[in-house]
Design a protein around this motif. Structure first.
Motif, PDB file in Angstrom:
ATOM      1  N   GLN A  14       0.825  -1.201   0.000  1.00 50.59           N
ATOM      2  CA  GLN A  14       0.000   0.000   0.000  1.00 50.59           C
ATOM      3  C   GLN A  14       0.862   1.255   0.000  1.00 50.59           C
ATOM      4  OE1 GLN A  14      -2.530  -0.489   3.421  1.00 50.59           O
ATOM      5  NE2 GLN A  14      -3.626  -2.240   2.537  1.00 50.59           N
ATOM      6  N   LEU A  15       1.961   1.197   0.738  1.00 51.20           N
ATOM      7  CA  LEU A  15       2.886   2.330   0.792  1.00 51.20           C
ATOM      8  C   LEU A  15       3.503   2.594  -0.573  1.00 51.20           C
ATOM      9  CD1 LEU A  15       4.203   4.329   2.788  1.00 51.20           C
ATOM     10  CD2 LEU A  15       5.984   2.627   3.164  1.00 51.20           C
ATOM     11  N   ILE A  16       3.882   1.536  -1.274  1.00 49.71           N
ATOM     12  CA  ILE A  16       4.446   1.682  -2.610  1.00 49.71           C
ATOM     13  C   ILE A  16       3.399   2.280  -3.561  1.00 49.71           C
ATOM     14  CG2 ILE A  16       5.290   0.398  -4.626  1.00 49.71           C
ATOM     15  CD1 ILE A  16       7.356   0.757  -2.398  1.00 49.71           C
ATOM     16  N   GLY A  17       2.151   1.840  -3.421  1.00 53.66           N
ATOM     17  CA  GLY A  17       1.090   2.399  -4.247  1.00 53.66           C
ATOM     18  C   GLY A  17       0.888   3.875  -3.993  1.00 53.66           C
ATOM     19  N   LEU A  18       0.915   4.277  -2.716  1.00 57.27           N
ATOM     20  CA  LEU A  18       0.765   5.694  -2.377  1.00 57.27           C
ATOM     21  C   LEU A  18       1.947   6.507  -2.900  1.00 57.27           C
ATOM     22  CD1 LEU A  18      -0.698   7.979  -0.883  1.00 57.27           C
ATOM     23  CD2 LEU A  18       0.539   7.288   1.204  1.00 57.27           C
ATOM     24  N   ALA A  19       3.162   5.973  -2.755  1.00 56.27           N
ATOM     25  CA  ALA A  19       4.344   6.674  -3.257  1.00 56.27           C
ATOM     26  C   ALA A  19       4.257   6.887  -4.761  1.00 56.27           C
ATOM     27  CB  ALA A  19       5.613   5.891  -2.905  1.00 56.27           C
ATOM     28  N   THR A  20       3.801   5.866  -5.480  1.00 51.27           N
ATOM     29  CA  THR A  20       3.666   5.979  -6.938  1.00 51.27           C
ATOM     30  C   THR A  20       2.625   7.019  -7.302  1.00 51.27           C
ATOM     31  OG1 THR A  20       4.271   3.641  -7.160  1.00 51.27           O
ATOM     32  CG2 THR A  20       3.186   4.678  -9.036  1.00 51.27           C
ATOM     33  N   GLU A  21       1.518   7.009  -6.595  1.00 56.62           N
ATOM     34  CA  GLU A  21       0.440   7.966  -6.867  1.00 56.62           C
ATOM     35  C   GLU A  21       0.893   9.398  -6.641  1.00 56.62           C
ATOM     36  OE1 GLU A  21      -3.869   9.093  -4.835  1.00 56.62           O
ATOM     37  OE2 GLU A  21      -3.173   7.005  -4.770  1.00 56.62           O
ATOM     38  N   ILE A  22       1.553   9.648  -5.515  1.00 52.88           N
ATOM     39  CA  ILE A  22       2.030  11.002  -5.213  1.00 52.88           C
ATOM     40  C   ILE A  22       3.121  11.419  -6.180  1.00 52.88           C
ATOM     41  CG2 ILE A  22       3.284  12.377  -3.511  1.00 52.88           C
ATOM     42  CD1 ILE A  22       1.769  10.902  -1.321  1.00 52.88           C
ATOM     43  N   ALA A  23       4.034  10.494  -6.487  1.00 51.28           N
ATOM     44  CA  ALA A  23       5.133  10.824  -7.397  1.00 51.28           C
ATOM     45  C   ALA A  23       4.619  11.200  -8.781  1.00 51.28           C
ATOM     46  CB  ALA A  23       6.100   9.652  -7.493  1.00 51.28           C
ATOM     47  N   ASP A  24       3.637  10.473  -9.270  1.00 47.61           N
ATOM     48  CA  ASP A  24       3.082  10.772 -10.592  1.00 47.61           C
ATOM     49  C   ASP A  24       2.306  12.079 -10.604  1.00 47.61           C
ATOM     50  OD1 ASP A  24       4.145   8.508 -11.763  1.00 47.61           O
ATOM     51  OD2 ASP A  24       2.342   7.296 -11.472  1.00 47.61           O
ATOM     52  N   ALA A  25       1.560  12.342  -9.525  1.00 45.33           N
ATOM     53  CA  ALA A  25       0.681  13.506  -9.508  1.00 45.33           C
ATOM     54  C   ALA A  25       1.377  14.790  -9.073  1.00 45.33           C
ATOM     55  CB  ALA A  25      -0.512  13.232  -8.587  1.00 45.33           C
ATOM     56  N   GLU A  26       2.331  14.688  -8.141  1.00 44.36           N
ATOM     57  CA  GLU A  26       2.897  15.887  -7.529  1.00 44.36           C
ATOM     58  C   GLU A  26       4.349  16.166  -7.909  1.00 44.36           C
ATOM     59  OE1 GLU A  26       0.971  17.872  -5.949  1.00 44.36           O
ATOM     60  OE2 GLU A  26      -0.770  16.579  -5.646  1.00 44.36           O
ATOM     61  N   LEU A  27       5.119  15.109  -8.183  1.00 44.54           N
ATOM     62  CA  LEU A  27       6.544  15.309  -8.443  1.00 44.54           C
ATOM     63  C   LEU A  27       6.844  15.463  -9.929  1.00 44.54           C
ATOM     64  CD1 LEU A  27       6.644  14.457  -5.464  1.00 44.54           C
ATOM     65  CD2 LEU A  27       8.607  13.018  -6.004  1.00 44.54           C
TER      66      LEU A  27
END
Length: 379
Positions: A14-27
């Protein structure tokens, strides 16, 4: 390109999924603009801290994530694939929390660690000096006891987060020559006499400020001495192995981004009536790139698992850092080649990734130092 990750728990997935989501949307959407302007993304780091990403390998009792190093490195890789500056910044901050967690007093831990691990306080390490880089034991910055304070004088060099950090681990000489005379003081960022200089003009990672720190009679309270006097060198070296793996993970992420970009371009670009990926010369180049990325990832995570299981991992960390960062330099350079003339323009990120990869061969001990560490382990 899909990466297969073997994670230890559902929470980690779940943490990896959240990191991917934030990285794609915000970074990813902000990276090029911030790098072009040389602006540090402090609010993004604060947001990532509140999301739990700035204290992942630290205990939950202090507000950390309680995650294995292996999971933390997977997260760093994902973030680096979208924006190296942010991943490297998390890496720097994570290492800056190490001395207090490892050797600080209980009162100071309870006071500061929750805000450190939550991202409200951003950290930096002051180890290198203009004449003391790889030979950290030769540092000359001195702290002299004066009443309830230590008074610091000297100059630190190559300090990442200089001028934006809220606290600095200042490694300084409180005793005689050599490693045994070095201590660590935790200095607030607004300490009078702690003077960040103009940022260095770097060839890459321009959004992260790196500068000298001049210490001119800077007074730091005695209770901010981390551990006993003379323990500073051991604290710095204790964080080094984890630091090498952090840089290795960043290198894998950067190379993965370059590989994905090159493969995507080679599938779309047509010459002589077919996509250029179908030409053997280019297809084999991409195959080598993909293999090197996978090999580096395995080396980094294998060393992390050794550490998570309580085994010695210093030599394996050096091997992982050496191989992964040399690999990132090759793969990003090859990505520019695959893109041809477009790879040499700023319309594509490949040229930026190539410039950024060079840094990773230098920080956390140059790759020549890694080879020295590895060769000594063989004797």
């Amino acid at each position: 390109m899909r990466v297969h990750r073997f994670l230890p728990t559902d929470e980690a997935r779940q943490l990896i999924g959240l990191a991917t989501e934030i990285a794609d949307a915000e970074l990813a959407p902000r990276a090029a603009d911030f790098e072009e302007r040389g602006e540090y993304p402090r609010e993004l780091l604060r947001m990532l801290g509140r999301s739990g990403f700035l204290g992942l390998p630290y205990p939950q009792e202090y507000g950390g994530g309680g995650q294995p190093l292996e999971v933390y490195l997977n997260v760093l890789e994902i973030l680096a694939a979208r924006w190296l500056c942010v991943a490297q910044s998390i890496h720097i901050h994570t290492l800056a929390c190490h001395p207090l967690h490892a050797a600080g007093g209980d009162a100071l831990r309870k006071e500061l660690l929750p805000d450190m691990l939550g991202g409200e306080l951003l950290g930096a390490n002051c180890i290198s000096e203009p004449a003391a880089g790889s030979d950290a034991a030769a540092m000359t910055t001195r702290a002299v006891a004066d009443g309830d304070d230590y008074v610091l004088d000297g100059t630190k060099a190559w300090v990442s987060h200089a001028g934006v950090a809220d606290f600095y681990n200042v490694y300084c000489r409180t005793g005689g020559s050599g490693p045994a005379g070095i201590s660590c003081l935790l200095a607030p960022g607004d300490t009078p006499g702690l003077l960040p200089q103009s940022p260095e003009r770097k060839m890459g990672v321009s959004a992260s400020p790196t500068a000298q720190i001049v210490l001119d009679g800077a007074r730091v309270p005695r209770e901010r001495l981390i551990g006993r006097p003379g323990r500073g060198f051991l604290l710095a070296m204790g964080a080094m192995d984890i630091g090498r793996l952090g840089i290795g993970a960043c290198a894998v992420g950067l190379a993965q981004a370059a590989l994905d970009c090159a493969v995507g371009y080679a599938k779309e670009r047509e010459q002589f009536g077919q996509p250029v990926i179908e030409f053997q010369g280019l297809g084999f180049l991409l195959a080598d790139m993909a293999t090197q990325v996978a090999a580096a990832r395995s080396l980094v995570l294998s060393a992390a698992r050794l550490r998570d299981s309580g085994e010695r991992f210093s030599t394996e960390a050096a091997k992982a850092k050496l191989f992964a960062t040399d690999m990132a330099m090759r793969v990003t350079t090859d990505a520019v080649q695959v893109l041809g003339g477009y790879g040499y323009t700023k319309d594509f990120p490949a040229e930026r990734w190539m410039r950024e990869a060079k840094l990773l061969q230098i920080v956390e001990g140059t790759n020549q130092i890694q080879r020295l560490v590895i060769s000594r382990s063989l004797s």
